[in-house]
Design a protein around this motif. Structure first.
Motif, mmCIF file in Angstrom:
data_model
loop_
_atom_site.group_PDB
_atom_site.id
_atom_site.type_symbol
_atom_site.label_atom_id
_atom_site.label_comp_id
_atom_site.label_asym_id
_atom_site.label_seq_id
_atom_site.Cartn_x
_atom_site.Cartn_y
_atom_site.Cartn_z
ATOM 1 N N PRO A 20 0.994 -1.114 -0.291
ATOM 2 C CA PRO A 20 0.161 0.140 -0.019
ATOM 3 C C PRO A 20 0.777 1.102 -0.290
ATOM 4 N N GLN A 21 1.746 1.056 0.159
ATOM 5 C CA GLN A 21 3.042 3.116 0.533
ATOM 6 C C GLN A 21 3.111 2.774 -1.463
ATOM 7 N N PRO A 22 2.722 4.061 -0.973
ATOM 8 C CA PRO A 22 3.103 5.402 -2.722
ATOM 9 C C PRO A 22 5.014 4.776 -2.777
ATOM 10 N N LEU A 23 5.162 5.120 -3.693
ATOM 11 C CA LEU A 23 6.562 5.815 -4.035
ATOM 12 C C LEU A 23 6.827 7.275 -4.240
ATOM 13 N N VAL A 24 7.818 7.154 -3.165
ATOM 14 C CA VAL A 24 7.801 9.086 -3.240
ATOM 15 C C VAL A 24 8.569 9.684 -3.208
ATOM 16 N N THR A 25 8.713 10.962 -4.606
ATOM 17 C CA THR A 25 9.957 10.733 -5.412
ATOM 18 C C THR A 25 9.918 12.838 -5.070
ATOM 19 N N VAL A 41 20.752 19.949 -16.238
ATOM 20 C CA VAL A 41 20.316 18.652 -16.153
ATOM 21 C C VAL A 41 18.765 18.655 -15.173
ATOM 22 N N LEU A 42 18.096 16.997 -15.312
ATOM 23 C CA LEU A 42 17.259 16.935 -14.943
ATOM 24 C C LEU A 42 16.834 15.563 -13.797
ATOM 25 N N GLN A 43 16.981 15.809 -12.398
ATOM 26 C CA GLN A 43 17.260 14.612 -12.099
ATOM 27 C C GLN A 43 15.500 14.291 -10.838
ATOM 28 N N ILE A 44 15.443 12.784 -11.044
ATOM 29 C CA ILE A 44 14.286 12.169 -9.634
ATOM 30 C C ILE A 44 14.764 11.475 -9.119
ATOM 31 N N SER A 45 14.771 11.539 -7.766
ATOM 32 C CA SER A 45 15.319 10.709 -6.891
ATOM 33 C C SER A 45 13.649 10.333 -5.908
ATOM 34 N N ALA A 46 14.455 9.082 -5.902
ATOM 35 C CA ALA A 46 12.732 8.254 -4.822
ATOM 36 C C ALA A 46 13.252 8.497 -3.609
ATOM 37 N N ALA A 47 12.556 8.309 -2.051
ATOM 38 C CA ALA A 47 13.029 8.038 -0.904
ATOM 39 C C ALA A 47 12.722 6.920 0.036
ATOM 40 N N GLY A 64 4.612 -4.333 -12.590
ATOM 41 C CA GLY A 64 3.651 -5.270 -11.668
ATOM 42 C C GLY A 64 3.449 -3.707 -10.978
ATOM 43 N N SER A 65 3.972 -3.039 -10.912
ATOM 44 C CA SER A 65 3.508 -1.517 -9.837
ATOM 45 C C SER A 65 2.583 -0.982 -9.874
ATOM 46 N N ALA A 66 1.451 -1.424 -11.138
ATOM 47 C CA ALA A 66 0.683 -0.556 -11.366
ATOM 48 C C ALA A 66 -0.504 0.300 -10.607
ATOM 49 N N GLN A 67 -0.744 -0.559 -9.395
ATOM 50 C CA GLN A 67 -1.184 -0.231 -8.056
ATOM 51 C C GLN A 67 -0.967 0.556 -7.103
ATOM 52 N N ARG A 68 0.962 0.627 -7.462
ATOM 53 C CA ARG A 68 0.670 1.839 -6.554
ATOM 54 C C ARG A 68 0.727 3.509 -6.895
ATOM 55 N N GLN A 69 0.489 3.892 -6.129
ATOM 56 C CA GLN A 69 0.841 5.683 -6.395
ATOM 57 C C GLN A 69 1.960 5.688 -6.513
#
Length: 210
Positions: free
Chosen positions: A59-64, A102-108, A172-177
Motif C-alpha cells: 500500500p505504500q506509494p513511491l515518493v519522489t 540536467v534534470l534528476q528524479i530521486s525516490a525516498a 507490476g507496480s500499476a496499483q502503486r501510487q
C-alpha cells in the motif's frame, strides 16, 4: 559504479580510474565506454527503482522529488555545454557560467524513523538547441524557437514523470501510487495539466500567484 561510491574528490573518469589504481594504464576503453553511448543509464536506474520498491509495502506509494540543476563545466567541446545564468549569483549582479542543464528524479527510501534517504532513479540531460547567429535567416530563427519550445524544462519534467509512471505500470507496480514533489519552477499549468493517472504532484507555490 563501485568507484563512484567510494572514490574521493570529483567523480570524473580520471577520479574513478584513480580509485581503482588504474590511472597509470591505458584510459582509451574507459572513455569510449561513456563517449560512444555504450552505457544504458535507463536500465541501471530501472533496476535501482525495482530494488527500492521491494523495500516498500504494497500500500505504500513511491515518493519522489524532481528538480533541475546546473553542472558546471570548463571544457568548450563538451556536448550541450553553454553559458547560462548562475543560480547562486546575487540579484544585483547576474553572473554567467558554463555548464550542463540536467534534470534528476530521486525516490525516498524510508528508514523506519520518519526520515528517508533519497536515491536517484532518473537522470536526464536537458539539452537546449544551439542558438543561431543574429544574421541567420528567418526560417532558421523560427525553427530554433520551435525546437527551444520542445526542450522547455517543464515539458522535459512532464516527460520524465510520465516515463517513470510507465515503467512502474510495466513492471507490476500499476496499483502503486506515485507521489512527486517539485519546486516553484514546475508548479504551472504545463506540468499540472499533463499529470498521468495514479500520480500525485505536490508543488511549492508563491502566495501572490494568480
Amino acid at each position: 559504479m563501485l568507484s563512484s561510491l567510494v572514490g574521493f574528490g570529483r567523480h570524473t573518469i580520471t577520479g574513478l580510474l584513480r580509485a581503482q589504481n588504474r590511472h597509470q594504464l591505458d584510459w582509451t576503453a574507459d572513455y569510449r565506454f561513456y563517449s560512444q553511448e555504450r552505457f544504458d543509464d535507463e536500465a541501471v536506474f530501472d533496476l535501482v527503482r525495482k530494488i527500492l520498491e521491494s523495500h516498500l509495502d504494497k500500500p505504500q506509494p513511491l515518493v519522489t522529488a524532481m528538480d533541475d540543476s546546473l553542472l558546471r563545466k570548463t571544457g568548450r567541446h563538451i556536448h550541450g555545454v553553454r553559458y547560462v545564468r548562475d543560480p547562486l549569483s546575487p540579484p544585483f549582479n547576474v553572473n554567467f557560467v558554463r555548464g550542463l542543464r540536467v534534470l534528476q528524479i530521486s525516490a525516498a527510501l524510508p528508514d523506519g524513523n520518519g526520515a528517508a534517504r533519497m536515491v536517484p532513479v532518473d537522470f536526464q540531460h536537458a539539452l537546449l538547441p544551439p542558438k543561431p547567429s543574429r544574421k541567420a535567416a528567418p526560417e532558421q530563427l523560427k525553427a530554433y524557437e520551435e525546437e527551444r519550445a520542445k526542450c522547455n524544462i517543464n515539458k522535459v519534467g512532464v516527460e520524465r514523470i510520465q516515463h517513470l509512471r510507465q515503467q512502474m505500470d510495466q513492471n507490476g507496480s500499476a496499483q502503486r501510487q506515485l507521489i512527486t514533489t517539485v519546486d516553484g519552477r514546475f508548479t504551472n499549468g504545463t506540468v499540472f495539466k499533463t499529470v498521468p493517472e495514479r500520480t500525485v504532484l505536490i508543488g511549492r507555490l508563491r502566495k501572490d500567484a494568480v
